[in-house]
Design an enzyme around this catalytic site. Sequence first.
Site, PDB file in Angstrom:
ATOM      1  N   ASP A 393       1.089  -1.229   0.046  1.00 19.86           N
ATOM      2  CA  ASP A 393       0.105  -0.480   0.106  1.00 19.86           C
ATOM      3  C   ASP A 393       0.633   1.370   0.100  1.00 19.86           C
ATOM      4  OD1 ASP A 393      -3.013   1.154   0.453  1.00 19.86           O
ATOM      5  OD2 ASP A 393      -1.998   1.747   1.846  1.00 19.86           O
ATOM      6  N   GLU A 446       1.179  -0.148  -5.022  1.00 15.26           N
ATOM      7  CA  GLU A 446      -0.001   0.567  -5.621  1.00 15.26           C
ATOM      8  C   GLU A 446       0.850   1.866  -5.801  1.00 15.26           C
ATOM      9  OE1 GLU A 446      -3.433   3.357  -3.384  1.00 15.26           O
ATOM     10  OE2 GLU A 446      -1.537   2.420  -2.217  1.00 15.26           O
TER      11      GLU A 446
END
Length: 724
Positions: A393, A446
């Site tokens: 993330d 990401e």
Amino acid sequence: MAADDRARLLAGAHHDPHGLLGAHPVRGGIAFRVLRPYAQAVTVLGEGLRAELHDEGDGLFSGVLPLSEVPAYSLLVTYDDNEIEAEDPYRFLPALGELDLHLIGEGRHEELWTALGARPMTHQGVPGTRFTVWAPNALGVRVTGDFCYWDGTAYPMRSLGSTGVWELFLPGVGDGALYKFDIARPDGSHTLRADPMARRTEVPPATASIVTESHHVWQDDLWMAARGDRPVHESPFSVYEVHLPSWRPRLTYRQLAEQLPAYVRDLGFTHVEFLPVAEHPFGGSWGYQVTGFYAPTARMGTPDDFRFLVDALHRAGIGVIVDWVPAHFPKDDWALAHFDGRTLYEHEDPTRSEHPDWGTLEFDYGRKEVRNFLVANATYWCEEFHIDGLRVDAVASMLYLDYSREAGEWSPNEHGGRENLDAVAFLQEMNATVYRRCPGVITIAEESTAWDGVTRATHHVGPGGFGGLGFGLKWNMGWMHDSLGYVSKEPVHRKYHHHEMTFSMVYAYSENYVLPISHDEVVHGKRALVSKMPGDWWQQRATHRAYLGFMWAHPGKQLLFMGQEFAQGAEWSETTGPDWWLLDPSYSAEPDHRGVRDLVRDLNTVYRDAPPLWQRDTDPGGFAWVAGDAAEDNVFAFLRHDASGAPLLAVSHFSPVVRHDYRLGVPDTVPAWAEVLNTDAARYGGGDIRNEDPLKPDSTPSHGQPVSIQLTLPPLATVWLRPV
């Protein structure tokens, strides 16, 4: 005992309690000293030995026995209302080896979870638990828990030298015991902290760590042995993204194991991706603000229960990806923040530790022990829980020193640039370590910027002077924003935004991509996927279906968040989860939603059986535009090819009209084409305008091809055709 030693010991601020407590040879025999607050008396027991110690006050008991060597002994501790016979924790040698300490000191302990934290074990023939914690700034550390009524006075830990590690073996403490560390900070104050390496925690909002050992017997040997046989980049890869606490609210891990694998397998997804399952205090963070990096959240069960769920998914033929959050952590005063009284896990420079967007703290990637904590954590999930992939993330927030910071709020790196060189080195080390240790595991970034080489090998230096970050895949955020922007426009306006759908092919092979329609796109006022589409309910569903058909045919892997597979109209809520009632046969519009779900099932089924759609995802030779400039028609047509050159023709039509006899150029090597998927089929809720008969090319040149076919394009639909 010297007054200073006594004061520091009782204050929990002594670095060597084992030098003061336990049994030690002295002139005249063996000296015994025990710290047992609230005890009335302490007696030393051994073979032929029973001697009551002298009460020194403050819970200290001591005596010198005329013995020639330290015997095997235990303690009989007398309280007001009972007597307890127990082993003396201070008669044991350190339970952590020199090699472990060396690797910790080097920041290279790839199995850190086996060295730090609470580990049940048998030590010197006695069962118990070894407690270890890294707290280099602490004056002293004590273990406290339910086994001592949360008074840790009796259990100070010893410092194991310059590594900053503290250790204590507690006999008789085992699986299920609750504990924390009582840390004496440099200013003399105390803080009670959960274990950063805890492998199990209490259910939030409770915050204690729990001693645990796994008893799960894995049954996924076939899956684990075969998962690395074929590279992910050359394999079908479609992902169902799930927030476990809300997929079916109030289900445990084991109850989820009864329902989720069957559901995902029925829909044909190859993988599930879980929003972070690492322990987190606030459910509304969806797991993205982690306090227990080594513990699956206790909201749905124990770590073994989570293993059971992963095992069930593997036995159903489904891979498991977990979102992983090494970018930041929350400031809760019982967790990582200022853990031992000073900056430790976070950067010492406040301009680099404070995350400006989320009110959290960023890790100090330049500190070897912190980097080790995170790198080992990545391999921990893969090795201990058989996780098949880590989606990392917020990578962009790690890579840039000026991320969300204005001029004057950040300092450049040693070369004068904005790149966070420590974060780059950390990500490279993490990826290299995971790929070396865990065959078949995929890491996914990401990363929302144009950083060069996210999925390039770490040893291949790019034009910017950096080696690749080493990820296997990267979320294609540009494709997601552009394509959603296009389909959200009224059809009459789409011709002015045609390039938003074709631009992705300009850079499609710059990285290895995943096409994500994730949770972030269906919350916070962004609307559910079907609700982004213009027009009436029929047009919204039709565009939704056409868009999914376009997405599944586009180069790259696919990811779809739960609820979007059946066109849920409402935004996702973590408190209620998907609107499953839409699929209740008693609901009048149930066929509309079931039809979209049937389409997703067929998309996955045809996709898995069609190598042109996945075998050359990272090879420009696997794609060719047929009609990339048909803006007036709102049509996109392209060919996908597998390794042998076999084609699949995908045609997406984003106008609400039927186009008859629409001509498309095709290779002259194919004698006829047949529909294998049409998102306008009646069973999906469409108008059932199809090309039922095979389409034979005629000699009319078109789109740079020597022959062409004429087909009927349904309104707001995607059609896939393959050679007959």
